[in-house]
Motif scaffolding. Structure first.
Motif, PDB file in Angstrom:
ATOM      1  N   HIS A   1      21.872 -88.697 -76.960  1.00  0.00           N
ATOM      2  CA  HIS A   1      20.795 -87.735 -76.798  1.00  0.00           C
ATOM      3  C   HIS A   1      20.594 -87.437 -75.318  1.00  0.00           C
ATOM      4  O   HIS A   1      20.669 -88.311 -74.463  1.00  0.00           O
ATOM      5  CB  HIS A   1      19.493 -88.272 -77.393  1.00  0.00           C
ATOM      6  N   LYS A   2      20.333 -86.170 -75.025  1.00  0.00           N
ATOM      7  CA  LYS A   2      20.060 -85.749 -73.656  1.00  0.00           C
ATOM      8  C   LYS A   2      18.646 -86.137 -73.269  1.00  0.00           C
ATOM      9  O   LYS A   2      17.684 -85.823 -73.967  1.00  0.00           O
ATOM     10  CB  LYS A   2      20.216 -84.227 -73.529  1.00  0.00           C
ATOM     11  N   THR A   3      18.526 -86.801 -72.130  1.00  0.00           N
ATOM     12  CA  THR A   3      17.188 -87.096 -71.625  1.00  0.00           C
ATOM     13  C   THR A   3      16.643 -85.908 -70.842  1.00  0.00           C
ATOM     14  O   THR A   3      15.436 -85.714 -70.745  1.00  0.00           O
ATOM     15  CB  THR A   3      17.211 -88.328 -70.713  1.00  0.00           C
ATOM     16  N   GLU A   4      17.541 -85.100 -70.301  1.00  0.00           N
ATOM     17  CA  GLU A   4      17.160 -83.880 -69.585  1.00  0.00           C
ATOM     18  C   GLU A   4      17.860 -82.719 -70.252  1.00  0.00           C
ATOM     19  O   GLU A   4      19.085 -82.640 -70.263  1.00  0.00           O
ATOM     20  CB  GLU A   4      17.563 -83.969 -68.107  1.00  0.00           C
TER      21      GLU A   4
END
Length: 280
Positions: A275-278
């Motif tokens: 999952h992308k944190t940004e």
């Protein structure tokens, strides 16, 4: 031992002994994950498949070295399998170009790759034997001491030069120059493939799925082939499926194609769950 060296040892071991193994050709990370799930033991990139997916033709100078290696790097990161690459003509005519291409290929985690003797020019389709051999020799120098298996390709049959003796002479020269695997796409029949396998001293790769005749893996193994690839044919099969689905909707207004589609949940299960944190 590094992960790349482990993959190289696995890849090299596949070329030893008897029988044939199939090394299919994904064109992106997703197709690589799908092919891995089937059970194949190694993968190879396809310049044609990647070109089509990028909206480009698979032709001379259609793709840059950087584009091809970036695509290969994504495939390497997507799978634990050994990955070899279609490195076209080495992205330049000079032996130095081939040497640099191999160095950069090793740098993105590839454990194999092919250099072809085709110029891409219809008026003069093949490099001279001397220059083609020098190009393979320069590529082999870049492999020395590195976890990389070099494939040399003799492209004559794809360019209308149906001279098996010349193809064999070229591959013998490429072997002497340091190639680890030999590859002559487009051979017309099993007898030609068997003759080639008999006359060279390195494992032979053939490609199936490009054009008929098609031979079973068991038939190819029986005449001495060690490695079988599919080139851009899996990518073309995917394009064919999309076209059939689109024509059904456009011409008939029906959606029967969805019965043959792979379920989204099954596809999702094959893909990365990071999952992308940004996300901006």
């Amino acid at each position: 031992m590094s992960d790349q060296h482990e993959k190289f040892e696995q890849f090299k071991a596949l070329h030893m002994g008897e029988g044939s193994f199939v090394m299919p050709n994904p064109w992106d990370a997703g197709s690589a994950r799908l092919l891995q799930s089937i059970g194949f033991q190694a993968l190879a990139t396809t310049s044609a498949g990647y070109a089509f997916a990028s909206g480009k033709r698979d032709s001379e100078a259609g793709l840059s070295r950087r584009e091809v290696l970036d695509n290969a790097a994504e495939i390497v990161l997507a799978t634990p399998l050994p990955v070899s690459a279609d490195l076209e003509d080495g992205f330049g005519a000079a032996p130095e170009d081939c040497n640099e291409t191999i160095r950069q290929a090793i740098g993105v985690g590839l454990v194999g790759g092919s250099i072809e003797d085709a110029t891409g020019k219809a008026s003069d389709p093949l490099f001279s034997l001397d220059l083609a051999t020098d190009r393979v020799r320069a590529a082999a120098e870049a492999c020395r001491g590195q976890p990389f298996l070099l494939t040399a390709r003799a492209e004559g049959f794809l360019w209308g030069r149906h001279d098996l003796d010349d193809v064999i002479r070229r591959l013998q020269a490429f072997s002497e120059a340091g190639a680890d695997v030999l590859y002559a796409p487009g051979l017309p029949d099993l007898a030609s493939i068997e003759t080639l396998c008999r006359e060279v001293d390195k494992p032979v790769n053939v490609v199936m799925g490009l054009k008929e005749p098609f031979f079973a893996v068991s038939e190819l193994a029986a005449v001495g082939v060690r490695r079988v690839s599919v080139g851009g044919s899996f990518a073309r099969a995917a394009f064919g499926a999309v076209r059939r689905a689109a024509l059904e909707v456009f011409e008939q207004g029906t959606f029967g194609y969805a019965h043959d589609a792979m379920p989204g949940a099954e596809i999702a299960a094959l893909m990365s769950d990071t999952h992308k944190t940004e996300r901006t």
